[in-house]
Design an enzyme around this catalytic site. Structure first.
Site, PDB file in Angstrom:
ATOM      1  N   ARG A   6       0.829  -1.196   0.000  1.00  0.00           N
ATOM      2  CA  ARG A   6       0.000   0.000   0.000  1.00  0.00           C
ATOM      3  C   ARG A   6       0.865   1.248   0.000  1.00  0.00           C
ATOM      4  O   ARG A   6       2.052   1.188   0.331  1.00  0.00           O
ATOM      5  CB  ARG A   6      -0.925   0.008   1.229  1.00  0.00           C
ATOM      6  CG  ARG A   6      -0.193   0.134   2.565  1.00  0.00           C
ATOM      7  CD  ARG A   6      -1.127  -0.069   3.752  1.00  0.00           C
ATOM      8  NE  ARG A   6      -2.258   0.829   3.721  1.00  0.00           N
ATOM      9  CZ  ARG A   6      -2.235   2.080   4.201  1.00  0.00           C
ATOM     10  NH1 ARG A   6      -1.119   2.577   4.700  1.00  0.00           N
ATOM     11  NH2 ARG A   6      -3.309   2.828   4.157  1.00  0.00           N
ATOM     12  N   LEU A   7       0.233   2.343  -0.395  1.00  0.00           N
ATOM     13  CA  LEU A   7       0.803   3.667  -0.231  1.00  0.00           C
ATOM     14  C   LEU A   7      -0.249   4.509   0.484  1.00  0.00           C
ATOM     15  O   LEU A   7      -1.444   4.404   0.180  1.00  0.00           O
ATOM     16  CB  LEU A   7       1.150   4.308  -1.574  1.00  0.00           C
ATOM     17  CG  LEU A   7       2.365   3.763  -2.330  1.00  0.00           C
ATOM     18  CD1 LEU A   7       2.507   4.462  -3.679  1.00  0.00           C
ATOM     19  CD2 LEU A   7       3.648   3.947  -1.520  1.00  0.00           C
ATOM     20  N   ASP A   8       0.172   5.336   1.411  1.00  0.00           N
ATOM     21  CA  ASP A   8      -0.764   6.181   2.136  1.00  0.00           C
ATOM     22  C   ASP A   8      -1.499   7.104   1.173  1.00  0.00           C
ATOM     23  O   ASP A   8      -1.031   7.383   0.062  1.00  0.00           O
ATOM     24  CB  ASP A   8      -0.026   7.024   3.177  1.00  0.00           C
ATOM     25  CG  ASP A   8       0.663   6.175   4.229  1.00  0.00           C
ATOM     26  OD1 ASP A   8       0.139   5.089   4.536  1.00  0.00           O
ATOM     27  OD2 ASP A   8       1.722   6.597   4.730  1.00  0.00           O
ATOM     28  N   LEU A   9      -2.622   7.628   1.644  1.00  0.00           N
ATOM     29  CA  LEU A   9      -3.445   8.525   0.831  1.00  0.00           C
ATOM     30  C   LEU A   9      -2.631   9.684   0.270  1.00  0.00           C
ATOM     31  O   LEU A   9      -2.784  10.066  -0.900  1.00  0.00           O
ATOM     32  CB  LEU A   9      -4.605   9.059   1.688  1.00  0.00           C
ATOM     33  CG  LEU A   9      -5.565  10.039   1.018  1.00  0.00           C
ATOM     34  CD1 LEU A   9      -6.401   9.325  -0.044  1.00  0.00           C
ATOM     35  CD2 LEU A   9      -6.466  10.696   2.052  1.00  0.00           C
TER      36      LEU A   9
END
Length: 247
Positions: free
Chosen positions: A102-105
């Site tokens: 994942r990558l943060d928002l």
């Protein structure tokens, strides 16, 4: 031939093995009409009828995509808050792809997406130590000693991080651009590492998985990967389970 249910779900592109375990525990998987919740459950995909949320598994052609994720997109396939999702950027691909990690928002950059759960699981598995490289613009001007602390390992959330590779790229008007390479994947790890040396991350972009670099790929765009691209991800050891696709 029977296989563990998690492996079958991963092969079908439903999710990584870790996420597949969650689906099983939630009672969303059935074998021949019967709900299964045991982690040791096995099935024969050529003989048994396996469904997820009532939909039969379909073993699709595998596809691997490198996306340059913009800020403001969530790294999920559904969002109750109605925010933009990374899958929206792949709307012209008629397959269900899930993000690898994942990558943060508010983080941009390289995000692998695929329907190959086996490959996704291998990239995330600590055993293979797949490096992830980031460019972090941070407040202030961290000293050489502080950057060496990041290289040696630093305590965040009560746990020491593994050694990192840190390279100073630029100092400019009260901010500093630093390249940092890690192979762990703790939530908001890079931001927390810089916070631990009292320098706030102002902008964060992932630039590479292993030696597979984002390069000049425009923000919000993607490119389909080939075998040579995939080989660049694993800089130490290629997992035996996926050697066939990298041959």
């Amino acid at each position: 031939m029977e296989e563990r249910l998690q492996k079958i779900l991963a092969k079908a592109g439903i999710a990584s093995r870790r996420k597949a375990e969650q689906l099983i525990l939630e009672g969303r998987i059935r074998i021949n009409g019967h709900v299964v919740t045991g982690m040791g459950s096995k099935a024969d995909p050529n003989r048994d009828t396996i469904t997820c949320d009532g939909h039969p598994l379909v073993f699709e052609e595998k596809i691997y995509v490198l996306l340059n994720k913009p800020a403001g997109y969530v790294t999920t396939l559904s969002d109750p808050q109605g925010r933009p999702m990374v899958s929206d950027l792949l709307a012209d691909i008629p397959l269900r792809l899930f993000p690898v990690g994942r990558l943060d928002l508010d983080t941009e950059g390289a995000l692998l997406m695929t329907n190959d759960g086996e490959l996704g699981n291998a990239i995330l598995h600590p055993r293979y130590e797949v490096n992830k490289t980031y460019e972090a613009e941070v407040s202030g001007s961290p000293s050489v000693d502080k950057l060496k602390r990041l290289e040696s390992g630093i305590e965040i959330d009560g746990v020491m991080t593994r050694p990192a590779v840190v390279r100073l790229l630029r100092r400019h008007k009260g901010t500093t651009l630093v390249e940092i390479t890690i192979h762990e994947g703790k939530k908001r790890q890079v931001r927390k590492m810089f916070q631990a040396i009292n320098h706030r991350v102002l902008h964060l972009r992932r630039t590479a998985y292993g030696n597979l670099r984002l390069g000049s790929l425009p923000l919000g765009k993607y490119r389909v990967l080939n075998q040579n691209d995939l080989k660049k991800i694993f800089t130490r050891k290629i997992p035996f389970t996926i050697k066939n696709i990298l041959a």
